[in-house]
Motif scaffolding. Structure first.
Motif, PDB file in Angstrom:
ATOM      1  N   UNK A  77       0.840  -1.207   0.000  1.00  0.00           N
ATOM      2  CA  UNK A  77       0.000   0.000   0.000  1.00  0.00           C
ATOM      3  C   UNK A  77       0.867   1.245   0.000  1.00  0.00           C
ATOM      4  N   UNK A  78       1.932   1.197   0.819  1.00  0.00           N
ATOM      5  CA  UNK A  78       2.790   2.370   0.929  1.00  0.00           C
ATOM      6  C   UNK A  78       3.458   2.681  -0.403  1.00  0.00           C
ATOM      7  N   UNK A  79       3.852   1.619  -1.118  1.00  0.00           N
ATOM      8  CA  UNK A  79       4.549   1.864  -2.389  1.00  0.00           C
ATOM      9  C   UNK A  79       3.561   2.200  -3.506  1.00  0.00           C
ATOM     10  N   UNK A  80       2.483   1.432  -3.605  1.00  0.00           N
ATOM     11  CA  UNK A  80       1.518   1.647  -4.690  1.00  0.00           C
ATOM     12  C   UNK A  80       0.111   1.900  -4.137  1.00  0.00           C
ATOM     13  N   UNK A  81      -0.114   3.026  -3.516  1.00  0.00           N
ATOM     14  CA  UNK A  81      -1.458   3.253  -2.974  1.00  0.00           C
ATOM     15  C   UNK A  81      -2.501   3.316  -4.095  1.00  0.00           C
ATOM     16  N   UNK A  82      -2.073   3.708  -5.291  1.00  0.00           N
ATOM     17  CA  UNK A  82      -2.988   3.832  -6.415  1.00  0.00           C
ATOM     18  C   UNK A  82      -3.601   2.504  -6.839  1.00  0.00           C
TER      19      UNK A  82
END
Lengths: 332, 414, 339
Positions: A77-82
C-alpha cells in the motif's frame, strides 16, 4: 527405518538431562568397524544454519504469519497506494462531501470510509498515509540499527576508554525523552519533510540499539570460539564481522523490529502535535489531529486513520515478538 | 630446574624401568621460565587504582619436549587454564619468558606472533562454545587457511578440510553442516581438526574431554593419542582428572595456587609422589573398584584452597598441610630435586619435607597389594623408604581425627 | 547390607516419562523399576540422556508437566502411590520425607538471603518455629555438616562460601526435616577432587547416622564405588543392569556396563589404548528397535535388533540366583563369563 538425520526433525528440546537429544542418532553403527567414526548416517542430512532453523520455526508461528501478511500488505500500500483506489486523497470537495458518512456498500470506493472535514476521501487518505508512516519507521530503524549497532559494537569490543566514552554519550542521550527531544529538533526546521522527522527520531533513538548491541558483544566476546579465532591469529576485523557480529545481532534485530512500531507511533504523535509532518504530506497523525474537532459529528473521520495506525504498530510489535521467540538462544 | 629424565631413570630400579617412557630426553620445544600472570584488582570508576592482584600464575617453569605429552593437573583456581592462555599469548604475561625452539615468544605482536601461532595451537574444553554456531564446519576448519593463506592455496582448501575431517574420524561430507548438528564428542573432533589445520608442533589441550560423557571421552583420548603419533605432536594436556592425565601423559606437573609443586615422569608422580599435595590429590581420586575402598588410605584435606589474591606466605600449601612446620610459613620451598631422596622419588618437588608416603598395611592388605603387583596393576607397590629428614608424623590420620580436623577453614592444622 | 526387611522405603514400578517436544515425543524413561530401603544407598549410574535425573525428578514431583508426562507407572513411598495421591499429601512428602540435593549448589541457594535464614526457613515453614529458634536450629545444622565457626557464619550469604561449603549447606538443608530418603543428583560433580571426598564422606556418614535411604545419581563410576550398596545402570531410559556394588565391578553382566568400566582410564593402571564404546547414545525421539544398546554393542545379534531384552535375574554357575543381580541383555551369561 527411522532416519536420525531427518531434517524435518531437528532435535532441539528444552528438556532436563536429555542432552542426548542433541546427539545425532546412531543408526548404521552396527556395521561400522572403525570405532573412531562416531556416525556415518545412511542418508545425508541437510545442512541447517541457525538462521534457517529460526526461519523454519518462524514460519510455523501464527503470530508471525498474521503480522507478516499485514506488513507485506502495508508495504505494498505504501509503495503503490494507487492500486487500491482511484480517488485522489488531496481532492477536496467541500460542497458535496463535507463530513459525508461512510458508504459501507461502496467497497474500495472513494466514499467507503466517508469524507473528512475538508471533503476528502478518508479511504484514500488512509491508504496514502501509509507511505509516510512506513517510510519513517523503516528509515529510522535502519539508521538507528547502523549507527547504534556500530557504536555498541565498538564500545563492547574495544572496551576501556572507548567504551567509557561511548557509554557516557549513550547515557546522556538516553536521558532525553524521545518526543520532547524530537519536538526541540524539529522546531529548528522551517520546512519539515519525512526526512527531517527521520533525522530527529534517529538522532535520539540510536542509543537503545547501542546498549543492546554492546551487551550482546560483551557476552559473545567471552565465547571460546572468539578465543579460538584469536589463537589462530585472526585480526580484529575478522573477529568482529565473522565471529562477533553474526552471533550478537539477534537481540538487535528483535529490539529494532519492536522499535519500528514505536517510531511509526512517534511520527504520528509528532504530526498530531503539529510539529511532525506538514500538509501537503499525508500522515495519519495529521488526519487524527484534524478529525478531533469533529469527533462528535463524524467519529469515522478519527476512527479510520487511528485504526490504521494501531494495526501498523501492532503488526510490527507482533513481528518482533515472533522473531524473538524464534531467535531465543535457549531453544537452540 | 628441569627434570632430566636420564639421570632419574639411571637411578631407577630395573623393574621400574619398565614404566619408563621416553621421558624428556629430546630437545625442549617449549621452555617456560618463571612465568607470572597477575590480574590486577582495581578500585574506583574513573580513577582506577590497583589494590592488589590475583596471582593466577606465579613463577612457573618447565620444559615441553618434542613428541611428549606433559600433563598439568590441579584443582580449579590453581592457574592451569591461565597458564594455557598465557602460553598461547591470549593473555599477556606479567613476567617471565616462554621460548619456542629457543626463541622468545612471550610479548610478541603482529606478524611475528601470527607466525608463532602456526606452530602452537589449542583445543578447548567446551565443545559447545568453542565452535562458532553461525559457521559451517567447513568454514570453521578452513578458517586457519584463510588467516594463514600460505599454508594451503585457495584451490586446495576444501580438500584439505575434508582430509582433516577424515583424520579426526568424521565423514568428509559433513563439511556444510553446522556445529549444532553434531554431538559433543563430534564437536570436540571438529575442534581438534581446527587445531590440526596449520600443522602445529605443539597443541595445548585445555580440559579437552571433561565436558564429554564417559563413553565418548575414551574415543577422544584415543584420537588424541593416535594423532600424536601420526603428526609428531607435542601435547600440553591440562586436566583436573588425574586418571586421564596419567593415561595420556609422559610427564606430569602438579599445580597448586599458581605454583608448580611437583614435576616428574608419570611413574614418579603417580607412584612416588613426594609432595604432600600430590599425595592428597592422588589419594582422593575415586577408583572405580569397590574392593579398593577398604584398603585405600585416603588423606582428606582440611579446609579450602586460599584465595589466589592473598596466598599464604612461604609454602602456599602449608595451610592445609599436615606436615607443615614453622619453616614452611617463612621460607618458600623451591621446585627442586630433594637431595635426601633416592630412586624414583628423586624428581622436582617443592616441599621442605618431601618424602614418599608410607602406607601402613596389614598382613591381609599386603597380600592384596602383592597379588595386585603380580598382575602389574599394583598402584603404590611395596616400596617404603623413609626420607631422612621426614618429620615423624602420622600421615594418614584416623577417621576420628580426620573428622575433627575437617572443616578447619584456614590456619595451620594442629 | 542390602537385605530388605518388610516394605521398601521407595518402590518405583514400571515408570515411564515422556517429553512432548516440537519434534515428537522423547521417551526419557521407559519402564524403570527400583527399590530403596532405609539405610541403603542405591547408585543410579548413567550418561547424560540416560533418564537418571528425570526419574529422580519424577519421584520428587518437580518435573514440569507439560512438557513432561507420566503415561504409566507407580512411585510407591512407604506403600503409597505418590502419582495418584492428592497434591497436599504429595507436598507433605516432598521436602519433609524426601529431600533432594542438586549438583549446582550456588544456583540452588537464594543469593539475596543469608544462609542461616534459608536454613531456618525450613523450620519456620514446616515446623512453625520462631525466628530465634529457627536460627539456633540453623547453626546446629551447620555444625552437623561441619561448617567451621557456624555461629559466626550463619548470617553470611551463599557467595561468601566456597563450593564445598555450599554443597554442605545444601546437605544441611536436605537434612533439616530429617527425611527418610535423600536423592542426591550429581552432588559432587561440580567440586574439586579433594573436596569431593570430604562431601561424599559426610553424606555417607550422615546417611548411616540417620538411617536414611539414599539415591545417588551420578555418571562417575569412581564415586559410586566408594559409597554405594547397590547400583542400577541406566541407558536410554531403561535400567540395563542392577547389582550389588562389588559384583558389578568384578564382573559386569551387561555389555554397556562392561564398556563403561573399560573406557575409563584408571589411576592405578597405565594401559595402552583405552577401550571406547563406539557410536553415540541414542536419540530419545527415536530409540532403536530391540535392545536400545544394540547399535553400539559388540555382541549384538539379530535377536538384539528385534526384541528388547527384559531385565532378567542373573544366575550363578551353580544355578543359584545371585541376590539383587539382573541384566537386560540376551547374552548376559556370555558377558559375565567374558571376564
Amino acid at each position: 527405518m527411522p532416519d536420525p538425520f531427518d531434517p524435518e526433525n531437528p532435535t532441539h528440546t528444552r528438556l532436563p538431562d536429555t542432552h542426548a537429544l542433541d546427539y545425532a542418532g546412531n543408526q548404521g553403527m552396527a556395521v561400522e568397524q572403525d570405532q573412531l567414526l562416531e556416525t556415518r548416517p545412511e542418508k545425508r542430512e541437510e545442512a541447517r544454519s541457525l538462521w534457517q532453523d529460526a526461519w523454519r520455526d518462524l514460519r510455523r508461528r501464527p503470530i508471525f504469519l498474521v503480522s507478516a501478511v499485514l506488513i507485506v500488505l502495508l508495504v505494498i500500500i505504501a509503495i503503490f497506494p494507487g492500486l487500491f483506489t482511484d480517488a485522489d486523497p488531496r481532492h477536496a470537495d467541500l460542497v458535496n462531501n463535507y463530513l459525508k458518512k461512510p458508504n459501507w456498500t461502496d467497497f474500495f470506493g472513494a466514499g467507503w470510509f466517508g469524507y473528512d472535514g475538508q471533503g476528502r476521501s478518508i479511504y484514500a487518505r488512509v491508504l496514502y498515509g501509509a507511505r509516510a508512516s512506513i517510510t519513517v519507521g523503516i528509515c529510522v530503524t535502519l539508521a538507528v540499527a547502523i549507527t547504534g549497532g556500530l557504536a555498541g559494537m565498538v564500545a563492547g569490543y574495544f572496551g576501556g576508554w572507548v567504551d567509557a566514552l561511548i557509554s557516557r554519550l549513550v547515557d546522556i542521550f538516553f536521558g532525553i525523552p524521545l518526543l520532547l527531544g524530537a519536538l526541540v529538533i524539529l522546531n529548528a526546521f522551517t520546512h519539515r519533510t519525512v526526512w527531517s522527522v527521520v533525522f530527529a527520531l534517529a538522532f535520539l533513538g540510536w542509543t537503545q540499539i547501542a546498549r543492546v548491541m554492546r551487551g550482546a558483544v560483551l557476552t559473545v566476546k567471552q565465547a571460546d570460539y572468539v578465543t579460538a579465532a584469536r589463537a589462530l591469529g585472526a585480526g580484529t576485523r575478522r573477529i568482529m564481522f565473522r565471529h562477533i557480529l553474526p552471533n550478537a545481532v539477534a537481540p538487535v534485530i528483535v529490539v529494532a523490529t519492536i522499535a519500528l512500531g514505536g517510531y511509526i507511533a512517534a511520527e504520528a504523535t509528532l504530526s498530531y502535535l503539529g510539529i511532525g509532518l506538514q500538509d501537503p504530506t499525508i500522515s495519519w497523525g495529521i488526519d487524527i489531529s484534524s478529525a478531533q474537532n469533529v469527533i462528535r459529528t463524524a467519529p469515522y473521520a478519527l476512527f479510520f486513520p487511528a485504526a490504521a495506525l494501531s494495526i501498523t504498530v501492532l503488526a510490527f510489535i507482533m513481528l518482533g515478538d515472533a522473531v524473538r521467540d524464534a531467535l531465543d538462544p535457549k531453544l537452540r | 630446574m628441569t627434570t632430566d629424565g636420564a639421570t632419574a631413570l639411571g637411578a631407577a630400579q630395573p623393574e621400574e624401568a619398565a614404566f619408563a617412557q621416553p621421558v624428556s630426553c629430546g630437545e625442549p620445544i617449549l621452555q617456560v621460565r618463571d612465568l607470572v600472570k597477575h590480574f590486577p584488582l582495581t578500585r574506583g570508576v574513573l580513577f582506577k587504582r590497583q589494590v592488589g592482584a590475583v596471582k593466577a600464575v606465579d613463577g612457573v617453569s618447565f620444559d615441553l619436549v618434542k613428541g611428549e605429552t606433559l600433563g598439568i593437573v590441579g584443582e580449579s583456581g590453581c592457574g592451569k587454564s591461565t597458564l594455557a592462555k598465557v602460553l598461547m599469548n591470549l593473555e599477556p604475561a606479567t613476567a617471565g619468558s616462554v621460548k619456542y625452539k629457543g626463541e622468545e615468544i612471550s610479548g610478541l605482536r603482529g606478524s611475528a606472533l601470527k607466525a608463532v601461532r602456526r606452530n602452537i595451537q589449542m583445543v578447548f574444553q567446551d565443545p559447545y562454545t568453542s565452535l562458532n554456531p553461525r559457521m559451517t564446519v567447513g568454514d570453521i576448519i578452513g578458517e586457519p587457511y584463510e588467516i594463514h593463506p600460505e599454508v594451503a592455496p585457495k584451490g586446495q582448501r576444501k580438500t584439505a578440510v575434508q582430509d582433516l575431517l577424515d583424520v579426526v574420524g568424521l565423514n568428509p561430507e559433513y563439511i556444510n553442516r553446522y556445529p549444532h548438528q553434531f554431538s559433543g564428542g563430534q564437536r570436540q573432533r571438529i575442534g581438534i581438526a581446527r587445531g590440526l589445520a596449520l600443522k602445529p608442533e605443539v597443541i595445548i589441550c585445555d580440559e579437552p574431554v571433561s565436558a564429554l560423557d564417559v563413553s565418548v571421552q575414551a574415543q577422544v583420548i584415543n584420537l588424541l593419542e593416535q594423532l600424536q603419533g601420526e603428526f609428531d605432536l607435542s601435547y600440553m594436556f591440562i586436566a583436573h582428572d588425574l586418571s586421564i592425565v596419567r593415561h595420556i601423559s609422559d610427564r606430569v606437573g602438579v599445580m597448586y595456587l599458581g605454583k608448580m609443586v611437583e614435576l616428574g615422569s608419570d611413574a614418579e608422580i603417580y607412584d612416588h609422589a613426594t609432595h604432600p599435595y600430590t599425595q592428597a590429590l592422588l589419594s582422593a581420586v575415586p577408583v572405580p573398584d569397590p574392593t579398593a575402598r577398604e584398603r585405600r588410605d585416603r588423606i582428606v584435606l582440611t579446609g579450602d584452597v586460599p584465595s589466589p589474591a592473598n596466598p599464604p606466605s612461604g609454602c602456599r600449601f602449608r595451610t592445609r598441610c599436615w606436615k607443615a612446620q614453622d619453616r614452611c610459613a617463612v621460607e618458600e620451598p623451591l621446585l627442586a630435586r630433594p637431595a635426601w631422596l633416592t630412586g624414583l622419588a628423586v624428581h622436582d618437588s617443592a616441599c621442605h619435607f618431601a618424602a614418599e608416603r608410607e602406607i601402613e598395611l596389614s598382613a591381609a592388605e599386603r597380600e592384596i597389594e602383592l597379588s595386585a603387583a603380580e598382575r602389574e596393576i599394583g598402584p603404590r607397590a611395596a616400596e617404603r623408604e623413609v626420607g631422612p629428614s621426614t618429620p615423624e608424623r602420622e600421615i594418614g590420620p584416623s577417621t576420628a581425627e580426620r573428622q575433627e580436623n575437617e572443616g578447619g577453614e584456614t590456619g595451620t592444622p594442629q | 547390607m542390602t537385605t530388605i526387611v518388610g516394605m521398601p522405603l521407595l518402590d518405583v514400578r514400571d515408570l515411564h516419562v515422556e517429553f512432548v517436544t516440537r519434534d515428537g515425543v522423547a521417551k526419557a524413561v521407559n519402564g524403570v523399576n527400583y527399590r530403596v530401603s532405609a539405610g541403603e544407598t542405591l547408585a543410579v549410574l548413567g550418561e547424560s540422556g540416560s533418564g537418571k535425573s528425570v526419574t529422580a525428578q519424577a519421584i520428587m514431583g518437580i518435573l514440569d508437566m507439560p512438557p513432561a508426562r507420566i503415561p504409566k507407572g507407580q512411585i510407591l513411598f512407604k506403600g503409597e502411590d505418590m502419582l495418584t495421591m492428592g497434591k497436599d499429601a504429595r507436598r507433605k512428602i516432598r521436602g519433609q520425607k524426601i529431600a533432594m540435593i542438586f549438583q549446582d549448589a550456588l544456583s540452588s541457594l537464594n543469593p539475596v538471603l543469608s544462609v542461616g535464614y534459608q536454613l531456618g526457613e525450613m523450620f519456620r515453614a514446616h515446623r512453625g518455629a520462631s525466628h530465634k529458634d529457627a536460627k539456633a536450629k540453623a547453626v546446629e545444622l551447620m555444625d552437623r555438616v561441619r561448617i567451621p565457626a557456624a555461629a559466626q557464619r550463619v548470617n553470611d550469604y551463599p557467595h561468601q562460601f566456597s563450593g564445598g561449603m555450599r554443597q554442605r549447606i545444601m546437605i544441611a538443608m536436605a537434612l533439616a526435616l530429617e527425611p527418610d530418603l535423600i536423592i542426591a543428583d550429581e552432588p559432587t560433580t561440580a567440586l574439586d577432587v579433594t573436596v569431593q571426598a570430604q562431601v561424599m564422606d559426610l553424606l555417607a556418614e550422615l546417611q548411616a547416622e540417620y538411617h536414611m535411604g539414599l539415591i545417588l545419581i551420578t555418571h562417575d563410576l569412581g564415586v559410586v564405588a566408594d559409597v554405594a550398596d547397590k547400583i542400577a545402570v541406566m541407558y536410554a531410559g531403561q535400567i540395563v543392569e542392577t547389582a550389588p556394588v562389588h559384583d558389578l565391578y568384578a564382573a559386569p553382566a551387561h555389555p554397556y556396563t562392561r564398556g563403561l568400566l573399560d573406557s575409563i582410564p584408571r589411576l592405578d593402571q597405565k594401559g595402552q589404548e583405552l577401550f571406547a564404546i563406539k557410536g553415540l547414545p541414542p536419540n530419545l525421539l527415536r530409540i532403536p528397535p530391540g535392545c536400545p544398546f544394540n547399535p553400539r554393542c559388540p555382541r549384538a545379534q539379530d535377536i538384539c535388533r528385534r526384541t528388547d531384552p527384559p531385565l532378567t535375574q542373573v544366575v550363578a554357575d551353580d544355578g543359584e540366583p545371585v541376590l539383587g543381580r539382573a541384566s537386560a541383555c540376551h547374552f548376559w551369561k556370555e558377558t559375565l563369563r567374558d571376564d
